[in-house]
Design an enzyme around this catalytic site. Structure first.
Site, short mmCIF file in Angstrom:
data_model
loop_
_atom_site.label_atom_id
_atom_site.label_comp_id
_atom_site.label_asym_id
_atom_site.label_seq_id
_atom_site.Cartn_x
_atom_site.Cartn_y
_atom_site.Cartn_z
N HIS A 96 0.83 -1.21 0.00
CA HIS A 96 0.00 0.00 0.00
C HIS A 96 0.87 1.26 0.00
CE1 HIS A 96 -3.30 2.75 1.13
NE2 HIS A 96 -2.40 3.31 1.92
N GLU A 97 1.89 1.28 0.85
CA GLU A 97 2.75 2.46 0.91
C GLU A 97 3.53 2.65 -0.38
OE1 GLU A 97 2.21 4.57 3.08
OE2 GLU A 97 1.01 3.29 4.37
N HIS A 100 1.61 4.52 -2.94
CA HIS A 100 1.74 5.98 -2.91
C HIS A 100 2.97 6.44 -3.68
CE1 HIS A 100 -1.62 6.69 -0.31
NE2 HIS A 100 -1.11 6.02 0.71
N HIS A 104 3.12 8.91 -6.90
CA HIS A 104 4.03 10.05 -7.00
C HIS A 104 4.82 10.00 -8.30
CE1 HIS A 104 7.53 12.52 -5.07
NE2 HIS A 104 6.74 13.27 -5.81
#
Length: 230
Positions: A96-97, A100, A104
């Site tokens: 999940h991280e 991100h 980006h």
């Protein structure tokens, strides 16, 4: 102000329930060991590389469920319970991280929008409650300026509410990217995938509760302001 305390109480209870549920889910799926034997850090590193991202570092950060992606330092920060662990919960959070980080790298529109208003949100979150209370106190004292100050406070609070709603698609998209990668790259078994999906579902609900709670509070303040104008 009784209405405010009632809303705050309901928000607190619902938020506590979702938070406790998330912790219990994380604990449950922490007991499902990954058959591929990879740690959260290894999962994150592989997903970064699979997406052609080589300039983001995976690091360990203290605490529980303190995982986050830092776009300024370009680091995927994994909590101690994720970084070195080799289970379905760790895989879900790590992926999940990285989701991100992929957002980006690909200039995902909602993430870009959220990043642009972060400075304004930082100011608004620090001042809104003080300005709102100041406006109410001035109004109660019979000062005409009170309503103006109160309105400014509401506008500041509205910025923080907007931020919580912009955060929703960012978080849901990161989870969708994570789950798609875990499944498409055969990183997890069916049982592990189900656990990862359930854990991320409850994590997303914490953001949903925060957004709805903020909206309810904003609408309450607006109703007070409109009532004072009548």
């Amino acid at each position: 102000m009784m209405g405010y305390y009632i809303i705050a109480g309901i928000i607190f209870l619902v938020s506590s329930y979702v938070s406790n549920k998330l912790k219990s889910k994380f604990k449950k799926y922490s007991n499902i060991r990954l058959q591929n034997g990879m740690s959260g850090a290894e999962i994150a590193t592989k997903m970064l590389h699979d997406n052609g991202i080589r300039d983001v570092q995976v690091i360990s950060t203290p605490g529980m469920l303190t995982d986050h992606y830092n776009p300024l330092k370009k680091t995927v920060n994994l909590s101690e319970g994720v970084y070195s662990q080799r289970n379905a919960a760790a895989a879900a959070v790590a992926a999940h991280e990285v989701g991100h980080a992929v957002q980006h790298a690909t200039s995902y529109s909602w993430l870009t929008m959220r990043s642009k208003i972060v400075p304004a949100v930082g100011v608004a979150s620090k001042l809104s409650n003080f300005v709102i209370m100041g406006g109410l106190i001035l109004s109660a004292s019979g000062m005409v300026l009170g309503n103006t100050v109160f309105l400014i406070g509401i506008m500041l609070f509205a910025i923080t509410t907007l931020f919580t709603f912009i955060t929703l698609p960012v978080e849901y998209d990161a989870s969708n990217r994570a789950l798609a990668w875990l499944e498409n790259e055969n990183m997890v078994t069916r049982e592990e995938y189900a656990g990862a999906k359930d854990a991320l579902k409850w994590a997303a609900r914490t953001y949903l509760v925060a957004a709805l709670g903020s909206l309810a509070t904003l609408l309450y303040f607006i109703s007070i302001f409109l009532g004072r104008r009548d």
